[in-house]
Motif scaffolding. Structure first.
Motif, PDB file in Angstrom:
ATOM      1  N   ILE A   3      19.926  21.509 -39.654  1.00 57.02           N
ATOM      2  CA  ILE A   3      19.607  21.022 -38.314  1.00 57.02           C
ATOM      3  C   ILE A   3      19.847  19.516 -38.222  1.00 57.02           C
ATOM      4  N   ARG A   4      20.249  19.079 -37.047  1.00 56.13           N
ATOM      5  CA  ARG A   4      20.551  17.655 -36.861  1.00 56.13           C
ATOM      6  C   ARG A   4      20.101  17.214 -35.471  1.00 56.13           C
ATOM      7  N   TRP A   5      19.466  16.065 -35.404  1.00 56.84           N
ATOM      8  CA  TRP A   5      19.127  15.447 -34.126  1.00 56.84           C
ATOM      9  C   TRP A   5      19.882  14.126 -34.011  1.00 56.84           C
ATOM     10  N   ILE A   6      20.351  13.840 -32.809  1.00 56.02           N
ATOM     11  CA  ILE A   6      21.066  12.595 -32.549  1.00 56.02           C
ATOM     12  C   ILE A   6      20.285  11.788 -31.513  1.00 56.02           C
ATOM     13  N   LEU A   7      19.953  10.556 -31.875  1.00 54.71           N
ATOM     14  CA  LEU A   7      19.208   9.657 -30.994  1.00 54.71           C
ATOM     15  C   LEU A   7      20.077   8.470 -30.617  1.00 54.71           C
ATOM     16  N   HIS A   8      19.853   7.920 -29.432  1.00 55.67           N
ATOM     17  CA  HIS A   8      20.579   6.720 -29.028  1.00 55.67           C
ATOM     18  C   HIS A   8      19.593   5.571 -28.837  1.00 55.67           C
ATOM     19  N   TRP A   9      20.077   4.366 -29.081  1.00 55.29           N
ATOM     20  CA  TRP A   9      19.262   3.171 -28.951  1.00 55.29           C
ATOM     21  C   TRP A   9      19.239   2.721 -27.497  1.00 55.29           C
ATOM     22  N   GLN A  10      18.042   2.636 -26.940  1.00 55.49           N
ATOM     23  CA  GLN A  10      17.849   2.204 -25.553  1.00 55.49           C
ATOM     24  C   GLN A  10      17.317   0.773 -25.558  1.00 55.49           C
ATOM     25  N   PRO A  11      18.160  -0.220 -25.258  1.00 56.00           N
ATOM     26  CA  PRO A  11      17.680  -1.606 -25.259  1.00 56.00           C
ATOM     27  C   PRO A  11      16.690  -1.849 -24.123  1.00 56.00           C
ATOM     28  N   HIS A  12      15.801  -2.814 -24.320  1.00 59.26           N
ATOM     29  CA  HIS A  12      14.901  -3.212 -23.248  1.00 59.26           C
ATOM     30  C   HIS A  12      15.702  -3.845 -22.114  1.00 59.26           C
ATOM     31  N   GLN A  13      15.142  -3.772 -20.927  1.00 54.99           N
ATOM     32  CA  GLN A  13      15.787  -4.366 -19.756  1.00 54.99           C
ATOM     33  C   GLN A  13      16.078  -5.841 -20.012  1.00 54.99           C
ATOM     34  N   GLY A  14      17.307  -6.255 -19.714  1.00 53.97           N
ATOM     35  CA  GLY A  14      17.681  -7.657 -19.887  1.00 53.97           C
ATOM     36  C   GLY A  14      18.171  -8.013 -21.275  1.00 53.97           C
ATOM     37  N   THR A  15      18.222  -7.032 -22.192  1.00 58.26           N
ATOM     38  CA  THR A  15      18.713  -7.302 -23.544  1.00 58.26           C
ATOM     39  C   THR A  15      20.008  -6.531 -23.779  1.00 58.26           C
ATOM     40  N   VAL A  16      20.721  -6.898 -24.837  1.00 53.49           N
ATOM     41  CA  VAL A  16      21.992  -6.247 -25.160  1.00 53.49           C
ATOM     42  C   VAL A  16      21.948  -5.712 -26.586  1.00 53.49           C
ATOM     43  N   VAL A  17      22.812  -4.763 -26.851  1.00 56.41           N
ATOM     44  CA  VAL A  17      22.956  -4.232 -28.206  1.00 56.41           C
ATOM     45  C   VAL A  17      23.802  -5.202 -29.015  1.00 56.41           C
ATOM     46  N   ASN A  18      23.342  -5.544 -30.204  1.00 54.33           N
ATOM     47  CA  ASN A  18      24.125  -6.461 -31.039  1.00 54.33           C
ATOM     48  C   ASN A  18      24.019  -6.075 -32.511  1.00 54.33           C
ATOM     49  N   SER A  19      24.815  -6.751 -33.337  1.00 51.77           N
ATOM     50  CA  SER A  19      24.868  -6.420 -34.761  1.00 51.77           C
ATOM     51  C   SER A  19      23.560  -6.756 -35.473  1.00 51.77           C
ATOM     52  N   HIS A  20      22.804  -7.732 -34.952  1.00 55.03           N
ATOM     53  CA  HIS A  20      21.518  -8.064 -35.571  1.00 55.03           C
ATOM     54  C   HIS A  20      20.571  -6.860 -35.488  1.00 55.03           C
ATOM     55  N   THR A  21      20.513  -6.226 -34.320  1.00 53.50           N
ATOM     56  CA  THR A  21      19.664  -5.037 -34.163  1.00 53.50           C
ATOM     57  C   THR A  21      20.117  -3.932 -35.102  1.00 53.50           C
ATOM     58  N   LEU A  22      21.437  -3.736 -35.183  1.00 52.77           N
ATOM     59  CA  LEU A  22      21.981  -2.711 -36.080  1.00 52.77           C
ATOM     60  C   LEU A  22      21.568  -2.971 -37.526  1.00 52.77           C
ATOM     61  N   ASN A  23      21.656  -4.217 -37.962  1.00 53.79           N
ATOM     62  CA  ASN A  23      21.289  -4.566 -39.337  1.00 53.79           C
ATOM     63  C   ASN A  23      19.792  -4.376 -39.588  1.00 53.79           C
ATOM     64  N   GLU A  24      18.978  -4.707 -38.599  1.00 51.57           N
ATOM     65  CA  GLU A  24      17.533  -4.539 -38.748  1.00 51.57           C
ATOM     66  C   GLU A  24      17.150  -3.060 -38.862  1.00 51.57           C
ATOM     67  N   ILE A  25      17.828  -2.214 -38.096  1.00 43.90           N
ATOM     68  CA  ILE A  25      17.569  -0.774 -38.177  1.00 43.90           C
ATOM     69  C   ILE A  25      17.954  -0.248 -39.558  1.00 43.90           C
ATOM     70  N   SER A  26      19.092  -0.692 -40.050  1.00 44.47           N
ATOM     71  CA  SER A  26      19.525  -0.276 -41.388  1.00 44.47           C
ATOM     72  C   SER A  26      18.535  -0.729 -42.452  1.00 44.47           C
ATOM     73  N   GLN A  27      18.011  -1.928 -42.284  1.00 45.40           N
ATOM     74  CA  GLN A  27      17.034  -2.445 -43.236  1.00 45.40           C
ATOM     75  C   GLN A  27      15.760  -1.605 -43.230  1.00 45.40           C
ATOM     76  N   CYS A  28      15.390  -1.112 -42.050  1.00 50.55           N
ATOM     77  CA  CYS A  28      14.202  -0.257 -41.952  1.00 50.55           C
ATOM     78  C   CYS A  28      14.392   1.030 -42.754  1.00 50.55           C
ATOM     79  N   VAL A  29      15.586   1.590 -42.695  1.00 49.93           N
ATOM     80  CA  VAL A  29      15.860   2.809 -43.460  1.00 49.93           C
ATOM     81  C   VAL A  29      15.729   2.531 -44.953  1.00 49.93           C
ATOM     82  N   GLU A  30      16.236   1.398 -45.385  1.00 54.60           N
ATOM     83  CA  GLU A  30      16.157   1.047 -46.803  1.00 54.60           C
ATOM     84  C   GLU A  30      14.715   0.744 -47.211  1.00 54.60           C
ATOM     85  N   ASN A  31      13.935   0.219 -46.284  1.00 55.16           N
ATOM     86  CA  ASN A  31      12.525  -0.093 -46.589  1.00 55.16           C
ATOM     87  C   ASN A  31      11.691   1.163 -46.816  1.00 55.16           C
ATOM     88  N   ILE A  32      12.123   2.297 -46.271  1.00 50.93           N
ATOM     89  CA  ILE A  32      11.386   3.554 -46.511  1.00 50.93           C
ATOM     90  C   ILE A  32      12.102   4.380 -47.588  1.00 50.93           C
TER      91      ILE A  32
END
Length: 218
Positions: A3-32
């Protein structure tokens, strides 16, 4: 197939998706204790009919999506969202389409990322970028639970994992959150046993949500 679930990142109003957010998410995975397990890539293409006579346009789907999945290199998947149709074809269909010129590729998006192993789960942190470009258009996450292939039986396990994952992310105070656009698989004629067609339909739904969020921010 797990089974697989696919989620999308919903930025807060007035913000943009950037590589910093991507790196922080990856770091969270490594932290667990997520362990890197290679790169991962799929491609999604928007197709439009290549009509010389516009009077017959109503006889064709106005557009549809084509998806190649890394784990299914000999297959190609078509989704016509308006008619709730998903079709699996041999990858040679792309050569046939190119020769026929019935449909043309309008936009192609690459889904590129890193795969992590975490116990019975596999996580993929994915950036969405246009083909032949580097600008980040969105972030997706795939969560795969290896022991179960039943859509319904896996639901409580996946929901519990998502809650834990959201709690981990909340400690980073990132400008957004993950959401799941859950399609109605039955509308596409898909059953309880998970298949690559389920994945293709989820990608189409997640991409629609990504596009909607970009339009909302603009």
């Amino acid at each position: 197939m797990p089974i697989r679930w696919i989620l999308h990142w919903q930025p807060h109003q007035g913000t943009v998706v950037n590589s910093h957010t991507l790196n922080e998410i990856s770091q969270c995975v490594e932290n667990i204790n997520g362990v890197k397990d290679g790169r991962w890539k799929s491609t999604l293409t928007f197709y439009r009919p290549n009509l010389r006579d516009q009077s017959i346009a109503t006889d064709f789907p106005r557009d549809f999506l084509g998806i190649s999945l890394m784990e299914q290199p000999t297959k190609y998947y078509f989704i016509i969202r308006g008619h709730k149709i998903v079709v699996e074809a041999d990858s040679s269909i792309l050569t046939i389409m190119e020769k026929l010129q019935s449909y043309k590729s309008k936009v192609a998006l690459n889904f590129e990322g890193v795969q992590y192993k975490l116990g019975d789960f596999q996580l993929r942190v994915i950036k969405v970028v246009p083909n032949q470009a580097e600008n980040l258009r969105g972030i997706l996450m795939e969560i795969e639970y290896l022991p179960i292939s039943s859509v319904e039986k896996s639901r409580p396990i996946m929901e519990e994992f998502i809650e834990i994952w959201r709690e981990v992310l909340s400690k980073k105070s990132l400008p957004g959150h993950f959401m799941r656009a859950e399609p109605n698989f039955k509308e596409y004629g898909l059953g309880d046993t998970y298949t690559p067609q389920h994945t293709a339909v989820q990608y189409a739904a997640a991409l629609a949500q990504l596009i909607a969020s970009v339009q909302l921010r603009n």
